[in-house]
Write an enzyme that holds these catalytic residues in place. Structure first.
Site, PDB file in Angstrom:
ATOM      1  N   SER A  11      37.223 -22.380  33.481  1.00  0.00           N
ATOM      2  CA  SER A  11      38.236 -22.376  32.420  1.00  0.00           C
ATOM      3  C   SER A  11      38.158 -23.607  31.525  1.00  0.00           C
ATOM      4  CB  SER A  11      39.635 -22.295  33.028  1.00  0.00           C
ATOM      5  OG  SER A  11      39.817 -21.075  33.707  1.00  0.00           O
ATOM      6  N   GLY A  15      40.887 -19.261  28.817  1.00  0.00           N
ATOM      7  CA  GLY A  15      41.456 -19.015  30.131  1.00  0.00           C
ATOM      8  C   GLY A  15      41.120 -17.600  30.557  1.00  0.00           C
ATOM      9  N   GLY A  27      37.210 -13.594  44.972  1.00  0.00           N
ATOM     10  CA  GLY A  27      38.213 -14.648  45.024  1.00  0.00           C
ATOM     11  C   GLY A  27      39.621 -14.125  44.856  1.00  0.00           C
ATOM     12  N   GLU A  62      43.337 -16.754  38.800  1.00  0.00           N
ATOM     13  CA  GLU A  62      42.379 -15.694  39.157  1.00  0.00           C
ATOM     14  C   GLU A  62      42.656 -14.430  38.345  1.00  0.00           C
ATOM     15  OE1 GLU A  62      39.809 -15.951  41.100  1.00  0.00           O
ATOM     16  OE2 GLU A  62      40.171 -17.632  42.456  1.00  0.00           O
TER      17      GLU A  62
END
Length: 397
Positions: A135, A140, A254, A376
C-alpha cells in the site's frame, strides 16, 4: 469460562494438531491476554519478547515445510492457531498473520531456492521478522496504482518511493516490498510491478513514525521511505513484472488469516459477555436471567459459529483447489469481520457503562474489531468481488 472458543476434541484433528492448538490456547491465556492491555496502552513499544517466544514455539513459520524448520501445518490448523492468538491479543495475531500468510508464504511459493534457504529458517526461529509492503498513500484498495519505482542499475535495481501502513515495518528484519519495474513511458498497470526482499538497514531506507491507531496497538504500523535504495538482482522475488500477481495470491490466503483473527476477537467478546452476564446482578437476579439478554447472547454465539463455518469452508476450498476459493475467501473475511464488530459492540452493551470504560477489556475488543472491516481489502470491495466472481462462475463475461 470459554463459551465462544471451540472444543477441539469435537473435531477430527490429528494428535499433533491438537497439541499445537492446545499450546496456542495456553499461550493466549497465559502470555497474551494478561498483557494485552499493557501493549494497547504502550503503542509505541513493539513487544519483541512476545515475538521471540512465538518463534521458539514455531508459530512464526506455521505453513513453512519442516525442511526449512517450519511446522508444516495444514491450512485449517494454522487458521485455528491464529484464532486462538487473536483471542488473547488481536494486535499480536495480525503481526503473526502478516509474517506467515504474506511474507513467508510468498517467499516460499515464489522465491528462489537460495532465497528460501537463506531466509525461511531464520523467519521460522524468530531470528528474522517479516513484513509486507504494497500500500501507498494514493493506492490502498487500488493497489495496482502504486508509484514506488524500481529502476534497472548495474547488477540490480534502485528503488525510490514511499510506502504506508506497513505492519511490522519498524521492527522487521526483511520487508517483502512491491515496486514498479515498468517505465514512465510504458506503464503496464498491474503487469508492471515486481517483488523484492528489502533487508532492514539497507542504505537509503528510512522508517517513518508509528501510526497512532484506534485499536490493535500491539502491532506496529509505519511508513517506509526509499531514497536511491540499491537492491541486487538476487533480491528480486520471482519474475520481473509478476509481483502484483504474487501479492494477490498472498492476499487471497491472507484474508483467511484476517477472518481467523476476527473470529478470535468475536470469541473473546462472547466469553466476556457470558461471564459478565453470569456475575452481574440487577433487580435481584443475574443479567443472564433476563430474556432480552438471552436473545443477545444467543445471537452472538450464532454469528460466531456461522462465521467459523464459512472460514472452514473457504479453507477447504483452498486446500482442494476449488475454483470458488477466491470468492469464499472474500465471503469468509466479510462475514467474520462484521461478526467481530457486531459481537464486540454487543459485548459493550452487555457491560453497560462499564463497557465504555477501560476497566474491562470489551472497549479494547470494540476498537480492535473495526480495522478487520478495512484491511486486507475493505468490506465494500469484497462485496463487489463476491458479486463479480459469482457472475464469472456462472459463465457471464
Amino acid at each position: 469460562m470459554m463459551t465462544g472458543r471451540r472444543s477441539w476434541s469435537a473435531l477430527e484433528l490429528s494428535s499433533e494438531a491438537e497439541q499445537i492448538l492446545t499450546l496456542a490456547r495456553q499461550f493466549a491465556e497465559e502470555r497474551l491476554q494478561p498483557t494485552a492491555e499493557a501493549r494497547d496502552a504502550n503503542e509505541d513499544r513493539f513487544d519483541a519478547e512476545i515475538h521471540r517466544e512465538l518463534g521458539e514455539l514455531g508459530f512464526l513459520a506455521m505453513r513453512v515445510p519442516e525442511r526449512y524448520d517450519g511446522l508444516g501445518l495444514d491450512l485449517v490448523t494454522y487458521l485455528y492457531v491464529l484464532e486462538e492468538l487473536a483471542w488473547g491479543d488481536a494486535g499480536v495475531a495480525v503481526s503473526v498473520s502478516i509474517h506467515n500468510s504474506l511474507a513467508a508464504a510468498i517467499l516460499l511459493r515464489r522465491g528462489s531456492e537460495t532465497q528460501r534457504e537463506e531466509w525461511l529458517p531464520r523467519m521460522a526461529s524468530g531470528q528474522v521478522l517479516g513484513a509486507f509492503s504494497l500500500s501507498e498513500a494514493g493506492s490502498g484498495t487500488d493497489a495496482a496504482a502504486l508509484r514506488t519505482q524500481a529502476t534497472p542499475a548495474d547488477g540490480g535495481w534502485i528503488l525510490n518511493g514511499e510506502k504506508m501502513w506497513v505492519t511490522n515495518g519498524a521492527s522487521a528484519d526483511v520487508v517483502l516490498i512491491f515496486a514498479r519495474t515498468d517505465t514512465v513511458d510504458d506503464r503496464r498497470g498491474s503487469r508492471g510491478i515486481s517483488a523484492f526482499l528489502l533487508p532492514a538497514g539497507t542504505d537509503g531506507l528510512s522508517v517513518g513514525r508509528k501510526e497512532r491507531k484506534m485499536g490493535q496497538r500491539g502491532s506496529e504500523t509505519v511508513a517506509l521511505s526509499m531514497k536511491d535504495v540499491f537492491l541486487p538482482q538476487e533480491l528480486m522475488v520471482g519474475e520481473v513484472n509478476r509481483g502484483f500477481s504474487y501479492a494477490l495470491e498472498g492476499l487471497e490466503a491472507g484474508r483467511l488469516g484476517i477472518a481467523a483473527q476476527a473470529l478470535g476477537i468475536a470469541s473473546a467478546a462472547v466469553d466476556a459477555a457470558f461471564e459478565y452476564a453470569e456475575t452481574r446482578r440487577q433487580f435481584g437476579r443475574s443479567l443472564r436471567d433476563f430474556q432480552g439478554m438471552e436473545f443477545k447472547l444467543g445471537d452472538m454465539v450464532t454469528r460466531l459459529e456461522a462465521a467459523r463455518g464459512l472460514l472452514e469452508r473457504a479453507a477447504a476450498a483452498h486446500t482442494l483447489g476449488d475454483p470458488r476459493a477466491r470468492r469464499l475467501s472474500s465471503v469468509a473475511k466479510l462475514f467474520a469481520s462484521e461478526t467481530a464488530m457486531t459481537n464486540a459492540r454487543d459485548a459493550v452493551q452487555v457491560f453497560g457503562g462499564y463497557g465504555y470504560s477501560r476497566e474491562y477489556p470489551v472497549e479494547r475488543l470494540f476498537r480492535d474489531a473495526k480495522v478487520t472491516e478495512i484491511y486486507e481489502g475493505a468490506n465494500e470491495m469484497h462485496r463487489s468481488l463476491i458479486a463479480r466472481q459469482l457472475y464469472r462462475e456462472r459463465g457471464y463475461v
